[in-house]
Structures are given as structure tokens and as C-alpha cells.
Design an enzyme around this catalytic site. Sequence first.
Site, PDB file in Angstrom:
ATOM      1  N   SER A 142       0.836  -1.201   0.000  1.00 13.56           N
ATOM      2  CA  SER A 142       0.000   0.000   0.000  1.00 13.56           C
ATOM      3  C   SER A 142       0.875   1.257   0.000  1.00 13.56           C
ATOM      4  CB  SER A 142      -0.953  -0.043   1.198  1.00 13.56           C
ATOM      5  OG  SER A 142      -1.977   0.896   1.075  1.00 13.56           O
ATOM      6  N   ASP A 223      -9.713  -5.977  -3.439  1.00 16.63           N
ATOM      7  CA  ASP A 223      -9.168  -4.903  -2.594  1.00 16.63           C
ATOM      8  C   ASP A 223     -10.245  -3.849  -2.341  1.00 16.63           C
ATOM      9  OD1 ASP A 223      -7.748  -2.709  -1.494  1.00 16.63           O
ATOM     10  OD2 ASP A 223      -5.910  -3.383  -2.470  1.00 16.63           O
ATOM     11  N   HIS A 254      -7.470  -6.041   0.972  1.00 17.34           N
ATOM     12  CA  HIS A 254      -6.294  -5.167   0.981  1.00 17.34           C
ATOM     13  C   HIS A 254      -5.193  -5.668   1.914  1.00 17.34           C
ATOM     14  CE1 HIS A 254      -4.191  -1.407   0.246  1.00 17.34           C
ATOM     15  NE2 HIS A 254      -4.064  -1.213   1.547  1.00 17.34           N
TER      16      HIS A 254
END
Length: 280
Positions: A142, A223, A254
Site C-alpha cells: 500500500s 481490494d 487489501h
Amino acid sequence: MPFFPLGTRQLTLEEMHIDKRLECKQVAVETRDKCELAGIIVKAINGDDNITDVLFDDREPIIIYFQGNAGNMLFRIPVFAKLILYSTNIVKKLQIVAIGYRGYWFSTGSPSEKGLQIDALSIYEFVRVLYPKNPIYIYGHSLGGAVALYLASNEKIQKELKGIIIENAFTSIKDMVTTIYPQKWLPYKYLVNIPLLIRNKWDNYHVIQGIKIPILFLSSRNDEIVPQEQMIELYKKAKMSKKKVWVEFENALHEDVYSHKGFVEAIKVFINETIADQGD
């Protein structure tokens, strides 16, 4: 910029329930602008091999892990345990260096794009001193994907790296704001077009276009934070990479890619296929 779940600033390594087959050592890294970053080094226990004495094999791969925008590195220990302890026929041993950004966990300072960039460079220098001969990979999840790509955009460092692993990264902060606030009646999607109002840009869309070394993309189809389309765009733009690998996890979200089948295999196959690469 950072989000800390309740209690994560105070949570200590001693409070964690860590698999007895792992050794975790808490370390500190001083940045170029005098922040002190708190982190851990994680490895498997191997007889008399004691991490305190920094005994290691020069051929053993080192992964520098850059975390996402929540919690601290202690919450990533299950990820590290899976990578280190899960048995495969290739890349049987590796170590993970996971240092928190400024403002995260016990690290001093306040986070910003510029600050995290300084952190990335300082962490890399720390690792290179500790492991001068080992093959090094950087892994970013991320927000950590943005930090990893920034670090690899340094030409000197890029030549020293064996590869990058990107998990559920975004194309830019601007794109994420538009994703989170798509409503036309809200001002955010318009404000991001005013340069002086957006301090943190993380323009991964353009940065990745200059990366030549191998890249492994780990993407969650479901996600719920970063739309998979942004990972697909990053993959498409990585045209200069000498080797790019796309691995998709159909039911993953995620944060939970590490718990899905094929996670460890994808990373260790990638390392095995790139570790002997001598560069350009």
C-alpha cells in the site's frame, strides 16, 4: 497522514506472541535529519545462530519491508512468519528488516512524504552497513509501495537491488482522493488539482516508469481500499522493468494477501529467478 489503531504506539515487542521458531530483535535507525526510527529484524532460529550477534550467510536474501498506512510493524509479524517459516524447495532462508516510519510506533518525528523519503534512504543505508554483501529486495504494501518505488528510483540504489515486491499499491494520492470521494458535490476531487494544497503526492504512476529492475506485483482482486485498476495501471507503466511478474489473489482483500494460497511461493519463486542477476 498516519492512522494508528488503539494502543499501537505503546505496544511493545515483549507483549507480542511470537512463534518460538522466530527471532525478533528490536533496532533503531537514525535518519539524516536526526529522527530515530524503531523497527525489528526477523529471522528463523538456527541452532547457535543468534541474531544478536548478527551472524548470517552472505548469500541469504534480505527483504526490507515498508508497511502500509496503519498500525506498526509488530502487526506484520504474521506476514514475516509466513515468509520465513513456510517451507519451500527454493529460498529456504531469508531475513526481514522492518523499520517503522517517523511518527509510527516508537519512531520520533512527524510523517510526511518528504520525511518518509528520508526514512527510506536512511533505512537502506542501515541495512547495507549491516548486510554489505547480501542480495537485497524491497517490499512495499500500500503506502509502503510508494516508499519502495521512491527508494528504487535512486539510480545508485536501484543498481544494488535485486528486485521490488509491490502489494496493493496505488497510482497516486490524487487518484486515491478521487476514489474515496467520487461525489461531484464534494470539493476534494477538485482540490487535488491545486498543487499548493496537496503536500503528499506519491506519484507512483510516473515513478514506476523509471524502474528497470525486476518487479513482482501482488494484487488483490477484491481490494476494498485501493481499486485493483490502480495496480493494473502500475503494471502497464512498468515498461522499463527487465522482468515484471503479475500475481493475482482472487478472494483477497487489501490486508490479507499473505493468508492466501500462493503468496509465499510467488515471492520465493521471484527471488529464486532474480537473485543471480548481475544487473546491466
